[in-house]
Each structure stands twice: as C-alpha cells, then as structure tokens.
Motif scaffolding. Structure first.
Motif, short mmCIF file in Angstrom:
data_model
loop_
_atom_site.label_atom_id
_atom_site.label_comp_id
_atom_site.label_asym_id
_atom_site.label_seq_id
_atom_site.Cartn_x
_atom_site.Cartn_y
_atom_site.Cartn_z
N VAL A 200 -11.03 2.44 3.71
CA VAL A 200 -10.44 1.78 2.54
C VAL A 200 -9.32 0.83 2.95
N GLN A 201 -8.68 1.10 4.08
CA GLN A 201 -7.56 0.27 4.52
C GLN A 201 -8.00 -1.19 4.68
N ILE A 202 -9.23 -1.40 5.13
CA ILE A 202 -9.74 -2.76 5.31
C ILE A 202 -9.75 -3.51 3.98
N ALA A 256 -6.07 9.01 -3.05
CA ALA A 256 -5.69 8.54 -1.72
C ALA A 256 -5.73 7.01 -1.66
N ALA A 257 -6.75 6.41 -2.27
CA ALA A 257 -6.85 4.95 -2.28
C ALA A 257 -5.68 4.33 -3.05
N LEU A 261 -2.80 1.71 -1.69
CA LEU A 261 -2.45 0.47 -2.38
C LEU A 261 -0.95 0.41 -2.67
N ALA A 262 -0.40 1.53 -3.15
CA ALA A 262 1.03 1.57 -3.44
C ALA A 262 1.85 1.33 -2.18
N GLY A 263 1.41 1.92 -1.06
CA GLY A 263 2.12 1.73 0.20
C GLY A 263 2.11 0.30 0.67
N ALA A 264 1.07 -0.46 0.26
CA ALA A 264 0.98 -1.87 0.63
C ALA A 264 1.66 -2.77 -0.38
#
Length: 355
Positions: A200-202, A256-257, A261-264
């Motif tokens: 998902v990070q991609i 988790a996704a 997103l929040a972390g980014a």
C-alpha cells in the motif's frame, strides 16, 4: 521504416523498429468528436460529486462499476443504458461512475485493449480505436452517466481525458514516475492502486507525489513534443485491490491503510476494489467482498469512500474468437448485470443505514 534516417545516413536507433505510422492528433480527434453541453455537464458534475465524497462533504458512496475492459462498444452502451437508469434510482445514496477501460496492462503478452487493437486481431488500428473509444465515452456521458478510465499510455489522455470524470492508475504502474507526473496534470480525481504484491505504501507515495507540481515532457493537443508544467492534483487517493499475499479489504487492513495515509499527511480515505486480489480473481466472490463492506458501512465505517466492481452483461470471461458471447468479458471475469444490480442496491441500503 528502413535502417536509414531522414538524411539518408545509416540509422543508429532503428534496428528493432519495424515501422512508424501517422497518428491522428488529439486536437483533430476532439474536433471530429466534440463534447457538447450535455456531455460537459455530466463530466463536470461527476468530477465534483466524486471530490465531494472524497473530501467528506457528501456522505454518499462512490461506486466505479463496469467491464474489466471494453471490447464491444455496442454491448458496452447497452450496459451503460441499464446502469444509467439504476444509478439514477440510487442517486441519493451512490455516486455511480461507469468503468470504461480501453487500455489493458499485461503481465507478459496479450490483447492490449480497444484503443490499441479495436478489431481484436493484432492489426493495431490505433486511430480507429481512438475514435471508437472517444465516441463511446461521449455516448455514455450523454446518458448522464459519468465515466472512469485507467490511464496506461501517457499520451492517451490527450485524446479522451476531457470527457472522463474519474481516473485510475493500475497496480503495475503505481510506482512509475511517468504516471505520477501524469496524475499531477489531470483534471479529475485519480485512484492509485496498491502494487500487485499488496504494498500500500507505493500507492500512498503515488498520491503524495501526484499532489505536487511537476515539469515533464509530453505532447500538446496538436501532437507536438512539449514541456508540460503542472500544479499538482490534490484529489488523488488510494485503491486497495489486494495482492499476491491475499486480500486487503478487512477492517484491519483498511485501518492500517488509513494510518499510513495519515502518516504521510494525506486525507484518510480509500476506495476498495472488490475484484482482483480481494476476490482472488473469482467474479463470484465480488458480491461477498461488497457485502462485507456494506455491513461495515451500515455500522458506521467511514474510511471506505468507494467501491470498485467488475461487471458486464454476462457473467465470467471468454477467449477472443469467432463465437464470442455478446456482453461477456475477454479479460478478467465479471459479474453479470442482475448480480450487479443487487450489489448496488445493497451498497445503497448500507449508506442509508449509516446515515
């Protein structure tokens, strides 16, 4: 094409090029097949409604639904008529966008889609394919039904993007800098899928990169090589489509996704693809996935803002050949129309329950 360049000297870069043929310019195709006021209204409304759902101003659910890929324009328009009527009946609860995919990424080789090979015979009449694709998009939009397309070749959007309300970047190109630059230039919201292995990070990185401004080489509407400067697309979002490691539509996976997103520093919103890795590529499991999502939405889950479904007139898939069944996919297997109508009804009911 011979091994001589235009000056008659031996060419150093044509050893594996069998031919170069003229391609219609985007401006000429748009002039031949213009978008009238009715189409423009559908496109604008579709984009606005999707963005309102993404940003939380609208509590409806976005549903992108339609064939895995379109190979028969007449059958696709038949499907569009049915979907348009059903979408209107559920308009209070769902923002329905018809999936109208004309380009197909291939893991190895295979039919590359209607634009590349409209006659399904390896003749690659791309100019014909572009005309069929744009004409069909105009016909669908004329019904008041917004359309969504996957963008694979970075040149294709110049021909059709003006009549597309929602776009996607596939799992195989989510990490591509070329496609992230393209997303930053497009005028509609774009969903970026997690990679084929489920990373998902991609997709999160893709959404973040696409929100920024870029300068890159491309073509202008006249088909001339150009330098394109973009302002960035804030309406990009992540699509969870499962992967080789299994599905990722569970409440835990979605949470988790959203955390990633929040972390980014990105909005916490995802669309879930009920097909592909989330259904194990079994079209009969799409209603199961959608049903699980519907139950969670009815119970109040808000991070899932949309669902993708692969659907056509007839269930399953078939090989390309002389005796094909009208309205059956030639790529991934799809649900049939009657099953699809039931899934849409269930999703609409879930939105009403949450409301």
């Amino acid at each position: 094409m011979t091994s001589l360049d235009i000056l008659g000297a031996p060419s150093l870069d044509a050893q594996r090029t069998a031919g170069i043929s003229p391609l219609i310019s985007p401006a000429l195709l748009r002039s031949e097949l213009p978008a009238d006021d009715t189409v423009a209204t559908t496109v604008t409304r579709g984009r606005s409604e999707v963005v309102d759902v993404l940003d939380g101003r609208d509590d409806r659910l976005v549903v992108v639904v339609g064939p895995c890929s379109i190979h028969d324009a007449d059958a696709a328009l038949d499907y569009a008529h049915r979907l348009a009527a059903h979408a209107q009946a559920l308009h209070e609860d769902l923002v329905v966008v018809m999936r109208a995919y004309f380009e197909k990424p291939r893991t190895t080789v295979g039919w590359k889609g209607l634009i590349n090979d409209p006659d399904l015979d390896g003749t690659f009449k791309v100019n014909k394919g572009l005309r069929i694709a744009r004409s069909l998009l105009l016909d669908i939009c004329a019904l008041g039904l917004p359309v969504g397309c996957e963008f694979l070749d970075p040149i294709t959007p110049q021909y059709i993007a003006d009549v597309v309300s929602w776009g996607s970047i596939g799992a195989r190109t989510a990490a591509s800098q070329v496609h992230r630059q393209l997303c930053s230039a497009l005028s509609m919201p774009i969903g970026i899928k997690n990679s084929t292995d489920g990373d998902v990070q991609i997709a999160v990185d893709g959404a973040r990169a696409s929100a920024g401004s870029h300068v890159f080489m491309g073509i202008n509407p006249d088909g001339l090589a150009s330098l394109i400067t973009t302002t960035g697309n804030p309406d990009c979002h992540v699509i969870l489509r499962g992967g080789s490691g299994g599905p990722n539509y569970s409440a835990t996976d979605v949470a988790a996704a959203l955390g990633t997103l929040a972390g980014a520093g990105l909005p916490e919103r995802v669309i879930v693809d009920a097909s592909h890795g989330n259904s194990g590529k079994d079209h009969r499991r799409q209603p199961v996935v959608a049903g699980d999502l519907a139950r969670r939405i009815a119970a109040g889950e808000s991070g899932v803002v949309g669902v993708m479904l692969e659907s056509f007139l007839e269930a399953g898939r078939q090989e390309i050949g002389p005796d094909m069944v009208r309205g059956r996919s030639v790529t991934d297997a799809c649900m049939d129309w009657s099953t699809t109508a039931g899934v849409l009804d269930d999703l609409a009911a879930a939105v009403r329950a949450r409301r």
